[in-house]
Design an enzyme around this catalytic site. Structure first.
Site, PDB file in Angstrom:
ATOM      1  N   ASP A  30       0.825  -1.210   0.000  1.00 32.27           N
ATOM      2  CA  ASP A  30       0.000   0.000   0.000  1.00 32.27           C
ATOM      3  C   ASP A  30       0.860   1.262   0.000  1.00 32.27           C
ATOM      4  OD1 ASP A  30      -2.406   1.329  -0.053  1.00 32.27           O
ATOM      5  OD2 ASP A  30      -2.679   1.303   2.124  1.00 32.27           O
ATOM      6  N   HIS A  47       1.985   3.456  -9.043  1.00 32.36           N
ATOM      7  CA  HIS A  47       1.777   2.023  -9.321  1.00 32.36           C
ATOM      8  C   HIS A  47       2.931   1.480 -10.162  1.00 32.36           C
ATOM      9  CE1 HIS A  47      -2.041   2.261  -7.430  1.00 32.36           C
ATOM     10  NE2 HIS A  47      -2.597   3.015  -8.363  1.00 32.36           N
ATOM     11  N   LEU A 141      10.341 -20.694  -5.050  1.00 34.61           N
ATOM     12  CA  LEU A 141       9.371 -19.758  -4.468  1.00 34.61           C
ATOM     13  C   LEU A 141       8.006 -19.855  -5.160  1.00 34.61           C
ATOM     14  CD1 LEU A 141       8.797 -17.156  -2.682  1.00 34.61           C
ATOM     15  CD2 LEU A 141       9.376 -15.848  -4.732  1.00 34.61           C
TER      16      LEU A 141
HETATM   17  C1  IPE Z   1      -5.400  -2.707  -0.018  1.00 35.13           C
HETATM   18  O1  IPE Z   1      -5.102  -1.368  -0.194  1.00 35.13           O
HETATM   19  C2  IPE Z   1      -5.452  -3.414  -1.357  1.00 35.13           C
HETATM   20  C3  IPE Z   1      -4.174  -3.601  -2.034  1.00 35.13           C
HETATM   21  C4  IPE Z   1      -3.002  -3.251  -1.574  1.00 35.13           C
HETATM   22  C5  IPE Z   1      -4.266  -4.246  -3.325  1.00 35.13           C
HETATM   23  P1  IPE Z   1      -6.235  -0.239  -0.304  1.00 35.13           P
HETATM   24  O2  IPE Z   1      -5.529   1.038  -0.500  1.00 35.13           O
HETATM   25  O3  IPE Z   1      -7.233  -0.622  -1.322  1.00 35.13           O
HETATM   26  O4  IPE Z   1      -6.909  -0.333   1.132  1.00 35.13           O
HETATM   27  P2  IPE Z   1      -7.806   0.723   1.907  1.00 35.13           P
HETATM   28  O5  IPE Z   1      -8.871   1.187   0.962  1.00 35.13           O
HETATM   29  O6  IPE Z   1      -6.917   1.859   2.307  1.00 35.13           O
HETATM   30  O7  IPE Z   1      -8.331  -0.009   3.084  1.00 35.13           O
HETATM   31  C1  IPE Z   2      -1.751   0.217  -3.260  1.00 28.89           C
HETATM   32  O1  IPE Z   2      -1.533   1.579  -3.325  1.00 28.89           O
HETATM   33  C2  IPE Z   2      -2.048  -0.370  -4.618  1.00 28.89           C
HETATM   34  C3  IPE Z   2      -3.446  -0.780  -4.799  1.00 28.89           C
HETATM   35  C4  IPE Z   2      -4.376  -0.713  -3.905  1.00 28.89           C
HETATM   36  C5  IPE Z   2      -3.793  -1.313  -6.093  1.00 28.89           C
HETATM   37  P1  IPE Z   2      -2.728   2.634  -3.291  1.00 28.89           P
HETATM   38  O2  IPE Z   2      -3.147   2.917  -4.685  1.00 28.89           O
HETATM   39  O3  IPE Z   2      -3.801   2.190  -2.391  1.00 28.89           O
HETATM   40  O4  IPE Z   2      -1.974   3.897  -2.703  1.00 28.89           O
HETATM   41  P2  IPE Z   2      -2.522   4.895  -1.593  1.00 28.89           P
HETATM   42  O5  IPE Z   2      -2.939   4.068  -0.418  1.00 28.89           O
HETATM   43  O6  IPE Z   2      -3.661   5.629  -2.214  1.00 28.89           O
HETATM   44  O7  IPE Z   2      -1.350   5.769  -1.303  1.00 28.89           O
HETATM   45 MG    MG Z   3      -4.151   2.424  -0.427  1.00 25.21          MG
END
Ligand code: IPE
Ligand code: IPE
Ligand code: MG
Length: 250
Positions: A30, A47, A141
Protein backbone atom coordinates in the site's frame (compact mmCIF):
# COMPACT_ATOMS: atom_id res chain seq x y z
CA UNK A 1 11.03 0.35 -16.93
CA UNK A 2 14.52 0.68 -15.53
CA UNK A 3 14.67 -2.18 -13.12
CA UNK A 4 17.46 -4.23 -11.64
CA UNK A 5 18.01 -7.48 -13.42
CA UNK A 6 17.31 -10.53 -11.39
CA UNK A 7 19.68 -13.34 -11.14
CA UNK A 8 20.85 -15.95 -8.69
CA UNK A 9 23.10 -14.65 -5.94
CA UNK A 10 23.59 -17.59 -3.62
CA UNK A 11 25.73 -15.61 -1.15
CA UNK A 12 22.79 -13.30 -0.31
CA UNK A 13 20.89 -16.08 1.40
CA UNK A 14 23.16 -15.59 4.46
CA UNK A 15 21.34 -12.29 5.04
CA UNK A 16 18.43 -14.27 6.30
CA UNK A 17 18.27 -15.39 9.94
CA UNK A 18 18.57 -19.12 10.39
CA UNK A 19 15.96 -19.57 13.07
CA UNK A 20 12.23 -18.96 13.00
CA UNK A 21 12.06 -18.54 9.29
CA UNK A 22 8.83 -17.15 7.86
CA UNK A 23 7.99 -19.66 5.16
CA UNK A 24 4.92 -17.85 3.88
CA UNK A 25 4.97 -14.06 3.74
CA UNK A 26 1.92 -12.07 2.70
CA UNK A 27 2.22 -8.38 1.80
CA UNK A 28 -0.37 -5.62 1.51
CA UNK A 29 1.50 -3.37 -0.91
CA UNK A 30 0.00 0.00 0.00
CA UNK A 31 0.98 3.63 -0.52
CA UNK A 32 1.59 3.90 -4.27
CA UNK A 33 -0.85 6.78 -4.75
CA UNK A 34 0.56 8.79 -1.85
CA UNK A 35 4.11 8.19 -3.09
CA UNK A 36 3.17 9.76 -6.42
CA UNK A 37 1.16 12.60 -4.85
CA UNK A 38 4.14 13.61 -2.70
CA UNK A 39 6.08 14.10 -5.92
CA UNK A 40 3.31 15.95 -7.74
CA UNK A 41 2.90 13.00 -10.07
CA UNK A 42 -0.32 11.16 -11.10
CA UNK A 43 -1.28 8.14 -8.95
CA UNK A 44 -0.44 5.74 -11.77
CA UNK A 45 3.23 6.80 -11.54
CA UNK A 46 3.19 5.33 -8.05
CA UNK A 47 1.78 2.02 -9.32
CA UNK A 48 4.48 1.87 -11.98
CA UNK A 49 7.20 2.54 -9.41
CA UNK A 50 5.59 -0.09 -7.19
CA UNK A 51 6.42 -2.72 -9.80
CA UNK A 52 10.15 -2.04 -9.24
CA UNK A 53 9.62 -2.81 -5.56
CA UNK A 54 7.85 -6.04 -6.51
CA UNK A 55 10.89 -7.06 -8.57
CA UNK A 56 13.27 -6.26 -5.68
CA UNK A 57 11.23 -8.05 -3.06
CA UNK A 58 10.65 -11.13 -5.23
CA UNK A 59 14.39 -11.25 -5.86
CA UNK A 60 15.12 -10.98 -2.15
CA UNK A 61 12.51 -13.63 -1.34
CA UNK A 62 14.15 -15.99 -3.86
CA UNK A 63 17.57 -15.31 -2.35
CA UNK A 64 16.26 -15.85 1.17
CA UNK A 65 14.60 -19.10 0.13
CA UNK A 66 11.14 -17.95 1.23
CA UNK A 67 8.65 -20.66 0.26
CA UNK A 68 5.53 -18.59 -0.46
CA UNK A 69 5.12 -14.88 -1.16
CA UNK A 70 1.54 -13.62 -1.50
CA UNK A 71 1.19 -10.07 -2.85
CA UNK A 72 -2.08 -8.15 -2.52
CA UNK A 73 -2.21 -6.57 -5.95
CA UNK A 74 -5.86 -5.67 -6.57
CA UNK A 75 -8.78 -6.10 -4.21
CA UNK A 76 -12.45 -6.73 -4.91
CA UNK A 77 -13.02 -3.23 -3.47
CA UNK A 78 -10.48 -1.57 -5.79
CA UNK A 79 -13.13 -1.63 -8.59
CA UNK A 80 -14.48 1.51 -6.87
CA UNK A 81 -11.52 3.50 -8.24
CA UNK A 82 -11.55 5.58 -11.43
CA UNK A 83 -11.63 3.45 -14.57
CA UNK A 84 -8.32 4.81 -15.89
CA UNK A 85 -6.50 3.85 -12.69
CA UNK A 86 -8.05 0.37 -12.68
CA UNK A 87 -7.06 -0.18 -16.29
CA UNK A 88 -3.52 0.95 -15.59
CA UNK A 89 -3.13 -1.36 -12.57
CA UNK A 90 -4.55 -4.34 -14.44
CA UNK A 91 -2.09 -3.87 -17.30
CA UNK A 92 0.89 -4.13 -14.93
CA UNK A 93 0.88 -7.93 -14.47
CA UNK A 94 1.28 -8.41 -18.23
CA UNK A 95 4.02 -5.77 -18.40
CA UNK A 96 5.84 -7.29 -15.43
CA UNK A 97 5.61 -10.82 -16.81
CA UNK A 98 6.64 -9.84 -20.33
CA UNK A 99 9.93 -8.61 -18.87
CA UNK A 100 10.54 -10.95 -15.94
CA UNK A 101 8.96 -14.30 -16.76
CA UNK A 102 12.24 -15.72 -18.17
CA UNK A 103 14.06 -14.67 -14.99
CA UNK A 104 11.32 -16.09 -12.81
CA UNK A 105 11.51 -19.39 -14.68
CA UNK A 106 15.33 -19.40 -14.43
CA UNK A 107 14.97 -18.92 -10.67
CA UNK A 108 12.52 -21.83 -10.32
CA UNK A 109 9.63 -19.54 -9.26
CA UNK A 110 6.06 -20.82 -9.59
CA UNK A 111 3.34 -18.27 -10.28
CA UNK A 112 -0.18 -18.63 -8.96
CA UNK A 113 -3.18 -16.40 -8.54
CA UNK A 114 -5.53 -16.09 -5.60
CA UNK A 115 -8.75 -14.28 -6.40
CA UNK A 116 -11.61 -14.31 -8.86
CA UNK A 117 -9.76 -14.50 -12.16
CA UNK A 118 -12.99 -14.64 -14.22
CA UNK A 119 -13.79 -10.97 -13.74
CA UNK A 120 -10.36 -9.70 -14.81
CA UNK A 121 -9.75 -8.23 -18.27
CA UNK A 122 -8.80 -10.89 -20.81
CA UNK A 123 -5.25 -9.54 -21.30
CA UNK A 124 -4.53 -9.70 -17.55
CA UNK A 125 -5.96 -13.20 -17.30
CA UNK A 126 -4.12 -14.51 -20.31
CA UNK A 127 -0.77 -13.16 -19.14
CA UNK A 128 -1.18 -14.72 -15.70
CA UNK A 129 -2.55 -18.02 -17.02
CA UNK A 130 0.37 -18.28 -19.44
CA UNK A 131 2.84 -17.63 -16.60
CA UNK A 132 1.06 -20.17 -14.38
CA UNK A 133 1.27 -22.76 -17.12
CA UNK A 134 4.95 -22.07 -17.86
CA UNK A 135 5.95 -22.26 -14.18
CA UNK A 136 3.63 -25.09 -13.15
CA UNK A 137 6.41 -27.57 -12.44
CA UNK A 138 8.75 -25.19 -10.61
CA UNK A 139 9.29 -25.96 -6.96
CA UNK A 140 11.15 -22.86 -5.74
CA UNK A 141 9.37 -19.76 -4.47
CA UNK A 142 5.59 -19.86 -4.91
CA UNK A 143 4.66 -16.33 -5.98
CA UNK A 144 0.95 -15.70 -5.45
CA UNK A 145 -0.68 -12.65 -6.91
CA UNK A 146 -3.86 -11.72 -5.07
CA UNK A 147 -5.80 -10.22 -7.96
CA UNK A 148 -9.46 -9.33 -7.72
CA UNK A 149 -9.11 -10.84 -4.27
CA UNK A 150 -11.48 -10.23 -1.38
CA UNK A 151 -11.56 -12.42 1.66
CA UNK A 152 -15.32 -12.28 2.22
CA UNK A 153 -15.90 -13.08 -1.44
CA UNK A 154 -13.48 -16.00 -1.10
CA UNK A 155 -15.20 -17.33 2.03
CA UNK A 156 -18.69 -17.01 0.51
CA UNK A 157 -17.61 -18.80 -2.68
CA UNK A 158 -15.99 -21.51 -0.60
CA UNK A 159 -19.21 -21.97 1.37
CA UNK A 160 -21.30 -22.21 -1.79
CA UNK A 161 -19.03 -24.84 -3.31
CA UNK A 162 -18.87 -26.74 -0.07
CA UNK A 163 -22.64 -26.82 0.34
CA UNK A 164 -22.94 -28.12 -3.21
CA UNK A 165 -20.56 -30.96 -2.39
CA UNK A 166 -22.42 -31.72 0.82
CA UNK A 167 -25.72 -31.75 -1.10
CA UNK A 168 -24.18 -34.14 -3.60
CA UNK A 169 -23.32 -36.38 -0.67
CA UNK A 170 -19.55 -36.12 -1.04
CA UNK A 171 -19.26 -35.72 2.72
CA UNK A 172 -21.53 -34.97 5.63
CA UNK A 173 -21.78 -31.87 7.80
CA UNK A 174 -20.37 -33.87 10.72
CA UNK A 175 -17.18 -34.47 8.78
CA UNK A 176 -16.63 -30.76 8.16
CA UNK A 177 -13.60 -29.38 9.95
CA UNK A 178 -11.20 -26.44 9.51
CA UNK A 179 -8.89 -28.42 7.26
CA UNK A 180 -11.73 -29.46 4.95
CA UNK A 181 -13.08 -25.94 4.78
CA UNK A 182 -9.65 -24.43 3.94
CA UNK A 183 -9.49 -26.70 0.91
CA UNK A 184 -12.28 -24.64 -0.65
CA UNK A 185 -10.34 -21.38 -0.35
CA UNK A 186 -8.09 -19.97 -3.09
CA UNK A 187 -5.15 -20.84 -0.86
CA UNK A 188 -6.07 -24.54 -0.72
CA UNK A 189 -3.06 -26.67 0.10
CA UNK A 190 -0.85 -23.70 1.04
CA UNK A 191 0.62 -23.18 4.47
CA UNK A 192 -1.01 -20.19 6.19
CA UNK A 193 1.05 -16.97 6.22
CA UNK A 194 3.61 -16.77 9.01
CA UNK A 195 4.13 -13.05 8.53
CA UNK A 196 1.90 -10.29 7.19
CA UNK A 197 3.56 -7.04 6.12
CA UNK A 198 1.57 -3.90 5.34
CA UNK A 199 3.34 -0.85 3.96
CA UNK A 200 1.87 2.65 3.66
CA UNK A 201 0.98 3.35 7.29
CA UNK A 202 -2.58 1.99 7.53
CA UNK A 203 -3.22 -0.45 10.35
CA UNK A 204 -5.94 -2.62 8.85
CA UNK A 205 -6.44 -5.75 6.78
CA UNK A 206 -8.67 -4.35 4.01
CA UNK A 207 -10.41 -7.69 3.43
CA UNK A 208 -7.17 -9.66 2.99
CA UNK A 209 -6.89 -13.33 4.01
CA UNK A 210 -9.24 -13.05 7.00
CA UNK A 211 -9.40 -16.81 7.56
CA UNK A 212 -5.74 -17.51 6.80
CA UNK A 213 -4.30 -14.78 9.06
CA UNK A 214 -5.86 -16.17 12.27
CA UNK A 215 -2.44 -16.79 13.89
CA UNK A 216 -0.15 -14.80 11.60
CA UNK A 217 2.39 -12.31 12.96
CA UNK A 218 1.72 -8.73 11.76
CA UNK A 219 4.33 -6.14 10.82
CA UNK A 220 3.28 -2.64 9.79
CA UNK A 221 5.44 0.15 8.41
CA UNK A 222 4.82 3.75 7.36
CA UNK A 223 7.17 3.27 4.40
CA UNK A 224 5.21 3.65 1.15
CA UNK A 225 5.38 0.61 -1.14
CA UNK A 226 7.51 2.24 -3.89
CA UNK A 227 10.09 3.15 -1.19
CA UNK A 228 10.01 -0.28 0.49
CA UNK A 229 13.53 -1.69 0.22
CA UNK A 230 15.30 -4.99 0.64
CA UNK A 231 16.58 -3.58 3.95
CA UNK A 232 13.02 -2.97 5.19
CA UNK A 233 11.98 -6.46 4.12
CA UNK A 234 14.95 -8.05 5.92
CA UNK A 235 14.11 -5.96 9.01
CA UNK A 236 10.61 -7.45 9.02
CA UNK A 237 12.04 -10.97 8.68
CA UNK A 238 14.47 -10.29 11.50
CA UNK A 239 11.73 -9.04 13.81
CA UNK A 240 9.61 -12.04 12.90
CA UNK A 241 12.55 -14.22 13.96
CA UNK A 242 12.35 -12.73 17.47
CA UNK A 243 8.59 -13.24 17.90
CA UNK A 244 7.29 -16.01 20.08
CA UNK A 245 4.27 -17.73 18.57
CA UNK A 246 2.10 -19.50 21.08
CA UNK A 247 -1.11 -20.37 19.22
CA UNK A 248 -3.04 -20.12 22.45
CA UNK A 249 -0.65 -22.45 24.28
CA UNK A 250 2.14 -21.55 26.66
C1 IPE B 1 -5.40 -2.71 -0.02
O1 IPE B 1 -5.10 -1.37 -0.19
C2 IPE B 1 -5.45 -3.41 -1.36
C3 IPE B 1 -4.17 -3.60 -2.03
C4 IPE B 1 -3.00 -3.25 -1.57
C5 IPE B 1 -4.27 -4.25 -3.33
P1 IPE B 1 -6.24 -0.24 -0.30
O2 IPE B 1 -5.53 1.04 -0.50
O3 IPE B 1 -7.23 -0.62 -1.32
O4 IPE B 1 -6.91 -0.33 1.13
P2 IPE B 1 -7.81 0.72 1.91
O5 IPE B 1 -8.87 1.19 0.96
O6 IPE B 1 -6.92 1.86 2.31
O7 IPE B 1 -8.33 -0.01 3.08
C1 IPE C 1 -1.75 0.22 -3.26
O1 IPE C 1 -1.53 1.58 -3.32
C2 IPE C 1 -2.05 -0.37 -4.62
C3 IPE C 1 -3.45 -0.78 -4.80
C4 IPE C 1 -4.38 -0.71 -3.91
C5 IPE C 1 -3.79 -1.31 -6.09
P1 IPE C 1 -2.73 2.63 -3.29
O2 IPE C 1 -3.15 2.92 -4.69
O3 IPE C 1 -3.80 2.19 -2.39
O4 IPE C 1 -1.97 3.90 -2.70
P2 IPE C 1 -2.52 4.89 -1.59
O5 IPE C 1 -2.94 4.07 -0.42
O6 IPE C 1 -3.66 5.63 -2.21
O7 IPE C 1 -1.35 5.77 -1.30
MG1 MG D 1 -4.15 2.42 -0.43
Amino acid sequence: MKLPFFHKKEEESVLYPNENIAEHIAIIMDGNGRWAKKRGMPRIAGHKEGVSTVVNIVKTAVNCKVKILTLYTFSTENWKRPKTEIEFILRLPKEFLSIYLPDLIANNVRIEIVGDIEKLPVHTREAIEYAMERTRNNDGLLLNFALNYGSRDEILNAMKEMFLDITKGEFSLDELDEQKFSNYLYTAGMKEPDLLIRTGGEIRLSNFLLWQLAYTEFWFTDVLWPDFSEKDFLQALKEYGNRKRRYGGL
